[in-house]
Write a protein that holds these residues in place. Sequence first.
Motif, PDB file in Angstrom:
ATOM      1  N   SER A 177      46.054  88.542  13.626  1.00  0.00           N
ATOM      2  CA  SER A 177      45.111  88.527  14.740  1.00  0.00           C
ATOM      3  C   SER A 177      45.172  89.860  15.466  1.00  0.00           C
ATOM      4  CB  SER A 177      45.454  87.398  15.721  1.00  0.00           C
ATOM      5  OG  SER A 177      44.730  87.546  16.925  1.00  0.00           O
ATOM      6  N   PRO A 178      44.126  90.686  15.371  1.00  0.00           N
ATOM      7  CA  PRO A 178      44.134  91.971  16.091  1.00  0.00           C
ATOM      8  C   PRO A 178      44.319  91.791  17.595  1.00  0.00           C
ATOM      9  CG  PRO A 178      42.372  91.904  14.457  1.00  0.00           C
ATOM     10  CD  PRO A 178      42.930  90.527  14.526  1.00  0.00           C
ATOM     11  N   ALA A 179      43.687  90.766  18.170  1.00  0.00           N
ATOM     12  CA  ALA A 179      43.821  90.546  19.617  1.00  0.00           C
ATOM     13  C   ALA A 179      45.262  90.246  19.991  1.00  0.00           C
ATOM     14  CB  ALA A 179      42.908  89.403  20.058  1.00  0.00           C
ATOM     15  N   LEU A 180      45.918  89.422  19.181  1.00  0.00           N
ATOM     16  CA  LEU A 180      47.313  89.083  19.462  1.00  0.00           C
ATOM     17  C   LEU A 180      48.222  90.278  19.253  1.00  0.00           C
ATOM     18  CD1 LEU A 180      49.329  86.940  20.251  1.00  0.00           C
ATOM     19  CD2 LEU A 180      49.367  86.142  17.884  1.00  0.00           C
ATOM     20  N   GLU A 181      47.964  91.061  18.197  1.00  0.00           N
ATOM     21  CA  GLU A 181      48.741  92.270  17.955  1.00  0.00           C
ATOM     22  C   GLU A 181      48.618  93.229  19.136  1.00  0.00           C
ATOM     23  OE1 GLU A 181      50.740  92.994  15.565  1.00  0.00           O
ATOM     24  OE2 GLU A 181      50.190  91.919  13.739  1.00  0.00           O
TER      25      GLU A 181
ATOM     26  N   VAL B 170      58.991  91.405  16.484  1.00  0.00           N
ATOM     27  CA  VAL B 170      58.199  90.182  16.329  1.00  0.00           C
ATOM     28  C   VAL B 170      58.417  89.657  14.911  1.00  0.00           C
ATOM     29  CG1 VAL B 170      55.891  89.185  16.426  1.00  0.00           C
ATOM     30  CG2 VAL B 170      56.510  91.043  17.984  1.00  0.00           C
ATOM     31  N   ARG B 171      58.848  88.411  14.810  1.00  0.00           N
ATOM     32  CA  ARG B 171      59.188  87.884  13.489  1.00  0.00           C
ATOM     33  C   ARG B 171      58.978  86.382  13.459  1.00  0.00           C
ATOM     34  NH1 ARG B 171      63.639  88.620  16.546  1.00  0.00           N
ATOM     35  NH2 ARG B 171      65.267  87.004  16.574  1.00  0.00           N
TER      36      ARG B 171
ATOM     37  N   THR C 233      44.728  85.480  24.627  1.00  0.00           N
ATOM     38  CA  THR C 233      44.048  85.978  23.430  1.00  0.00           C
ATOM     39  C   THR C 233      43.302  84.880  22.693  1.00  0.00           C
ATOM     40  OG1 THR C 233      45.929  85.557  21.942  1.00  0.00           O
ATOM     41  CG2 THR C 233      45.905  87.662  23.143  1.00  0.00           C
ATOM     42  N   GLY C 234      43.645  83.625  22.946  1.00  0.00           N
ATOM     43  CA  GLY C 234      43.020  82.531  22.238  1.00  0.00           C
ATOM     44  C   GLY C 234      43.525  82.357  20.818  1.00  0.00           C
TER      45      GLY C 234
END
Length: 950
Positions: A68-72, A83-84, A127-128
Amino acid sequence: MLLPLLRRSAARFMLVCWGALLCTLVPGQLRAQLQVSPESAAKTVMTGRMVFKLRAAPASPSPSLIGSPALEAALSRIGARNVRAKFPHSRPPGPDQPGAVNLGLVFQAELPPDYPVEEACRALRKTGAVEYAEPLYSYPVLHQPTDPFADSTRTDGQYYLKNIRAYRAWDITKGDTSVVIGIVDGGTRLTHEDLASQIQVNRQDPLDGIDNDQDGYVDNYHGWDFADHDNDPTREPGSVHGILVAGCAAAAPNNGKGIAGVGYHCRFLPLKIYPSTATGSFGGYEAIVYAADHGCQVINLSWGGVGGRSQFEQDVITYAAVNHDAVVVAAAGNTPAELDFYPASYDHVVSVATLQPSDERSPNATFSRRVDLSAPGINILTTLGNTDSDYYPVGGSSFAAPLVAGAAALLRTHFPQYTAAQIAAQLRRTTDNINRLPGNVAYAGRIGTGRLNVLRALTETTQHAARVVARETSPTRPAYAPGDTVRLAATVQNLLSPVTNLTVTLTSLSPYLTVRQGTFSVGALTTLEQRGNAAAPFRLAVAASVPLNTRAVLRYHLTDAATGYEEDQYETLLLHPDYVVLDAGDLRLTLTSRGNIGYDGLGSDVGEGVSYRGGAPLLAEGGLLVATSAARVSDNVRNDRRGANQDFYALARAHRLLQPLRADQEAYAALQDSLPTLTKGRSVGVRVRQRAYAWTAAPHRDYVVLEYHLTNLTPDTLASLRVGLYMDWDLPGEPGRNVAAWDATRRLGYLYDPVDATSYAGVQHVAGGQATVYSIDNQAPAGQPVRLADGFSSAEKFLTLSSGTSQPTAGLPHGTDASQVVGATLPALAPADSAVVVFAVLAAPSLPQLQAAAVAAAMRYQQVLPVRAPASKPQVALYPNPTTGQVQLTFPAGNTTVSLLSTLGQVLLTRTVPDGRSTQLDLHSLPAGVYLVRVSSAAGTTTHRVVRQP
C-alpha cells in the motif's frame, strides 16, 4: 551463533511487572519475591513500537511487503523503522475454518523513542489500508494482597485435588505425554525434581546453533524466552511464578517426590514472557502464537489486567483457539470487583475465578459475567523452584487457572475427537453448582457455572451445550445513542449432544436497554451444527434517559425443553457515549461534548470519526477554536506541548434530539471555557451552545450543519471575537498528498488529492461574521508562521483566525499533508450578549458535487434554520479594562449618551455624543475600584463594568 542455556545472574534487571502476581497467602521469603503495589495490575503501553493489520493481503506481485503506497508513506512520515511481519511463520486459515484469522496480515513497526504511539496508530488508521493499528501492551502477572494469617494456614497436602475430584478422575485417564500444556508465564526451573521430566523438549532442534526444524527459532530445545529473545526459558532467580503455575498443571506423578499436577502424564512447554534484562519486554501474545504453532493443545495464561479490549490480542487468541484448536485458559483476576479482565474476558478463552477450600468465592477474586467456571485458588501446594526439591502453598487465580488447564489436558486425552470449543463446553457443563453456598449467593451468574469437577467432565458424555458463536449488530457501531434501535443477528452452534428444540431467549439486565423481539426458535441441531437468525434478528431499543457511558448486559438464555438443557451466556453493549454521531445522509460525523469533531482530542479513540459513504476516516483531528487575541485562545485541539488543550468543558453532553423539528437528525451540546480572571488571561470566557443538523434527502446528504451560539460571560466587551474550525483532513489514498483550497464565492475551504481527485472534504462558512480561511502545510519547514511539526501554539491558532483570507491554499501543486482553519470574525460582543456562527462540514466524490452541497447547505440554512437576530442593543466596546485612567468607548453612529456611575448608582459623569462613534472617559481623579458605564442610544441601553486600578 549458539545460544547457550545459561542461568542468568540474579543481579540483572527485573521488571516491576513481576509484581502483579495472581497469587497470595505467601509468607516470608516467597512473599518478598512476589509482593508489589496493587496499581501494577493494569496493563501498560509499550513505548517505541506498534502493531497493525492490513485490510487485505498485498496484491501479487507487489512492489513491497505491505503493498500500500499510502501506508508506506504514512510509515515514512512517522519515522517508523524495522517494519516486519509480526508472525512470519503463522499459518493462514483453511477454507473450512469459519471465524479463523490470518495473522500473516499483522505487522510490527518500531517508532522514534519520543513519538507518541497512539498518534502513530492514528496516522496509519487514516490511510484506510489497515483493519486496525494499536499499541502493544505489557501485562503483569497477577498479584493478590497477602492474607495476614497466611503463616498459620499452610497445608501440607493438595486438598484441592479432592475438591475437584482429580483422584477419581485419574482412574478414568492419566493423560498422555503427547498432550502438551503451554505455560505462557515467567519461565521455569529445568532441573526441579517434579518438573524436569514433564518438560516438552523439541528433539527436532538440538542445541547445535542451527535452526534444524526451520521454524525461525535457533535451538528452541527447551522452549523460548519471548521477553529477551533467546532460547533460555529459565526464570530469573527469585521469580518463581511460572514454576508455581507449571506445578499445578503438570508436576510429575508417581515419582515418590513432592506433588502431582492435575494433568498427570501430560507435559508442559515453558514459554518465558517476562524479561531478565533491561532491554527485554513483555512477550505474552507472541508466546501464545508460538504455543499454538508448536502443537500445544492447551495454553495457560495466569496473567492479565484491566484497561480495555485490543483487537490485536483478540486476533492472537482466535488464532490459537480457532485456527489451531487450542483450549486457552486464563486467570480471571484478583481484583475484588465486577470488571472485564484481559485476556480472560476475550472470546474463546476459558476464564477461571478463585475459590476458597470451602468452595466459596475468594474475598479478593474478580467476578463477572465473562467468568466460565471457578476452581480452588487458596493454599495451593505447588512447586516453588528456589531449589530442585521445594514446595509451597500459594493462592490466587494464577493457580486456579492451571488446575483447569490440567483438567483440559486430561479431557483432550480422553476425548481426542473433541474440538477445543467442545472441551471448554464440557468443562463448563460438568461443574458442581455452588451458587447456594453463603459466600456465593450474591455472586450467582458471575463466578461461572460452578466449581471444576474433573471426574464429571470425563464421565458425563451426554451433556448438552450450545453457544452463541457469532453476533452482528445493525447498525454496526461501537456504541449506541439514546433512542437508537438495534438489530442483533446471532449464530448458535450446538457443541455436545444433539438438541431437538433449542430456543434462545434474549433479555436485558439493564433498565436502559429494552428487548422488543427476543426469541430465536433454533429447533433441532446435531453436534457442531450451526444456525442463525439473520432473517429475523433480535430487536433492541435504547432508552431516551440512559446515563452517559452505560454498559448494558444482555443475557442469552439457551434452553431445550425436550432434554432439560438450559444455559446462560452474556454480552455487553455500550450506550450513550460521550459523543453523538449524525449519519442521516452520506456524511457520517461525530460531534463531542467538548467542541471536537471526529474524535475527542488528538490521539483519542473516543468517537467514530468523520467518513463518507462508509469509507475510511477522512479527518485526523478537528475542533472549535475561539479567540480574542494571541494570548486568549480557547480550544480542545492539539497544542505545542505534545498534547491537547482542555479549555472547554461540557455543560450539557452531546445528544441526539428524539423529536427533531428542523432536520431529520438534530443534536445538541453545551460547553464553556473558564473566565479569563481564573486563567491569568489565557481563556476567552464564552459559553457555547452547539447544534448539529443532518438530512436524508438529496441534495442535502453530503453535509452536516454545525451552529454555534456564543455568549460572552465576561464583564467586558469582547472587541473582536474570532471563531473557527480547525480540520486536519487526511483523505483516503495518500493523506500526505493533499491540496487545501478556497472557494471565495461559496466561502468554502476544502482539500483534495491532486493526483487522484476522487475525494473532497471541507468546511463552509454559512452565516455569522466575516468569513476567514487559513490553509496549513503540516510539513512546513522551520521559520514558517504556522508549523505543526513542533505543535500548534495559541499564537499560531490566533494567526489562522485573524489573517482573513490571505492564506487560501497549501500544498500546490503536488500536494502535502495539509489542514485548514475556516472561521469567522465577529464584531464586538457585549457582556451577556450572544452571537451565532454557522458552518457546514461537507464531503463529496467530486468538486462540482462538493460545491453543489455548499450551495444546498446555504439555502437550507436560510430557509429552515434562520439566524436569530440578537436583541437590539448598541454594540459597545470599552478598553482598556481594567484601566489606570483613560477609557476609550466605541459604539454605533448616532446620538449617544454616556454616563459613569458608582456601584451604588450615583451618577458621576454624563456626556452626550451627537452622531458620534467614540468618546473617552478620564478616571484619573477617581479612587481605585469598580464603576459602571451606561451607554444609551436609539438602539437601546447597555451597562458595562470598568475597573479603575491604582
